[in-house]
Scaffold this active site. Structure first.
Site, short mmCIF file in Angstrom:
data_model
loop_
_atom_site.label_atom_id
_atom_site.label_comp_id
_atom_site.label_asym_id
_atom_site.label_seq_id
_atom_site.Cartn_x
_atom_site.Cartn_y
_atom_site.Cartn_z
N PRO A 2 68.97 -97.83 19.90
CA PRO A 2 68.23 -99.07 19.67
C PRO A 2 67.25 -98.94 18.51
O PRO A 2 66.49 -97.99 18.44
CB PRO A 2 67.49 -99.31 20.99
CG PRO A 2 67.69 -98.11 21.82
CD PRO A 2 68.65 -97.21 21.18
N GLU A 3 67.31 -99.89 17.62
CA GLU A 3 66.31 -99.99 16.56
C GLU A 3 65.58 -101.31 16.80
O GLU A 3 65.78 -101.93 17.84
CB GLU A 3 66.99 -99.95 15.18
CG GLU A 3 67.79 -98.65 15.00
CD GLU A 3 68.39 -98.49 13.63
OE1 GLU A 3 67.85 -99.07 12.67
OE2 GLU A 3 69.40 -97.77 13.51
N LYS A 55 59.62 -100.02 17.50
CA LYS A 55 60.62 -99.78 18.55
C LYS A 55 59.98 -99.58 19.92
O LYS A 55 60.65 -99.15 20.85
CB LYS A 55 61.46 -98.56 18.18
CG LYS A 55 62.13 -98.65 16.81
CD LYS A 55 62.89 -97.37 16.51
CE LYS A 55 63.15 -97.22 15.02
NZ LYS A 55 63.71 -95.89 14.69
N HIS A 88 71.98 -91.41 36.01
CA HIS A 88 71.01 -91.41 34.92
C HIS A 88 69.93 -92.47 35.07
O HIS A 88 69.24 -92.78 34.10
CB HIS A 88 71.73 -91.55 33.58
CG HIS A 88 72.69 -90.44 33.32
ND1 HIS A 88 72.30 -89.12 33.17
CD2 HIS A 88 74.04 -90.42 33.23
CE1 HIS A 88 73.35 -88.36 32.97
NE2 HIS A 88 74.43 -89.12 33.01
N ARG A 107 70.25 -89.14 28.08
CA ARG A 107 69.71 -87.90 27.50
C ARG A 107 68.23 -87.67 27.76
O ARG A 107 67.65 -86.72 27.24
CB ARG A 107 70.03 -87.87 26.02
CG ARG A 107 71.53 -87.60 25.88
CD ARG A 107 72.04 -88.01 24.57
NE ARG A 107 71.68 -87.05 23.55
CZ ARG A 107 72.05 -87.18 22.29
NH1 ARG A 107 72.73 -88.22 21.91
NH2 ARG A 107 71.71 -86.29 21.42
N LYS A 148 54.55 -90.22 -2.40
CA LYS A 148 55.36 -89.20 -1.74
C LYS A 148 56.51 -88.75 -2.62
O LYS A 148 56.93 -89.45 -3.53
CB LYS A 148 55.89 -89.73 -0.41
CG LYS A 148 54.78 -89.93 0.62
CD LYS A 148 55.37 -90.36 1.94
CE LYS A 148 54.31 -90.35 3.02
NZ LYS A 148 54.00 -88.99 3.48
N ARG A 257 69.75 -85.87 9.13
CA ARG A 257 70.33 -87.12 9.63
C ARG A 257 71.60 -87.47 8.87
O ARG A 257 71.62 -87.39 7.63
CB ARG A 257 69.34 -88.28 9.46
CG ARG A 257 68.04 -88.12 10.21
CD ARG A 257 68.21 -88.47 11.66
NE ARG A 257 67.00 -88.25 12.41
CZ ARG A 257 66.71 -87.11 13.02
NH1 ARG A 257 67.55 -86.11 12.98
NH2 ARG A 257 65.60 -86.97 13.69
#
Length: 268
Positions: A2-3, A55, A88, A107, A148, A257
């Site tokens: 989910p984002e 999120k 779960h 998880r 950055k 990633r």
DNA sequence: ACCACCTCCTGATCGC
DNA sequence: TGCGATCAGGAGGTGG
């Protein structure tokens, strides 16, 4: 995973369903996910509202706030009390209307944090959160990027820089603006930063709209996962032809990633 | 201060 | 067929 759009969908479904209800009791089946102090503080509280920051889902209760993060696989389901507990389902909220809200997480990466109205915005995790694409000032975003020297892909996943974008939409946003994910942040121009923000808004909105169409389905099925299919341009499409040029989509790893992109269309 | 890398956890998938 | 190794990934923590 989910984002922001999926979390927005989950928030909306939860709000429609449980706003105004009281938490009668809670069963914790995985202790590391919620300690006893948190559990007892939640019992007897009424769900006044449900909000979202990036999120994170916030259950705004009578006296306290419960901050829920689904991480990769967290899902909420509504069930009747007599339905058997699944493997779960780690947290079961027994609600005042007789239904149970069950937190399911294969998880076990999801988190629950207890906060007060006084401190929830000034403590972790919400005080670390940057603005969402909808709210961010593109110029400020550009300035932050300039300071950055990391890949733009890594930057889009940094929730302190910009909130709500995960691995899927980061790839999709960069595909939309034709920028290669390895591109360093201090080389991103103001024009490109603006394009990234606007593409982010557009893609997230489209995903939310797509999720919105599935909300009714989820409600009728008593499940809330927030998963839905939005047509993806590059993510998880390794070796498939690019929609624009037909070249195979490439997969690479950036900062641990998976990153998918088109070597021809994403050159700058 | 900054950034790369490790960690949590389980199920799916892969190679032998 | 079966078993171990590998991978997936959000975000906090660690260490260079």
């Amino acid at each position: 995973m989910p984002e922001l759009p999926e979390v927005e969908t989950v928030k909306t479904v939860l709000k429609n369903r449980i706003q105004g209800l009281m938490i009668r009791d809670i069963d914790v089946h995985y202790e590391r996910m919620m300690d006893e102090d948190t559990r007892s503080a939640l019992i007897g509280q009424t769900i006044l509202d449900i909000t979202r920051f990036g999120k994170y889902i916030c259950f705004m209760l009578t006296d306290v706030i419960l901050i829920s993060h689904l991480r990769m696989e967290g899902r909420y389901f509504f069930k009747t009390e007599d339905e058997p507990l699944l493997k779960h389902e780690h947290i079961v909220f027994h609600l005042s209307d007789g239904l149970s809200l069950r937190y399911h997480d294969t998880r076990k990466f999801g988190t629950f944090d207890l906060r007060t109205y006084q401190n929830y915005l000034s403590t972790k995790p919400l005080n670390q959160l940057g603005k969402e694409p909808f709210d961010i000032d593109p110029k400020a975003f550009y300035e932050a990027l300039k300071k950055k020297h990391i890949s733009i892909k890594t930057a889009l996943l940094d929730q302190t820089l910009i909130a709500g974008i995960g691995n899927i939409y980061a790839d999709e946003i960069l595909a939309r603006v034709s920028i290669i994910p390895h591109r360093y942040t201090d080389e991103i121009t103001l024009k490109e930063a603006k394009e990234i923000v606007f593409a982010g808004i557009d893609i997230l909105n489209a995903a939310i709209a797509s999720g919105g169409t599935t909300i009714r389905t989820y409600v009728s099925q008593l499940g809330v996962s927030g998963r839905f299919q939005l047509k993806l341009k590059v993510h998880q499409r390794e070796a498939e032809p690019c929609d624009t040029c037909g070249r195979p989509i490439v997969r690479t790893v950036i900062n641990g990633r998976s990153s998918f992109y088109c070597t021809k269309c994403q050159k700058r």
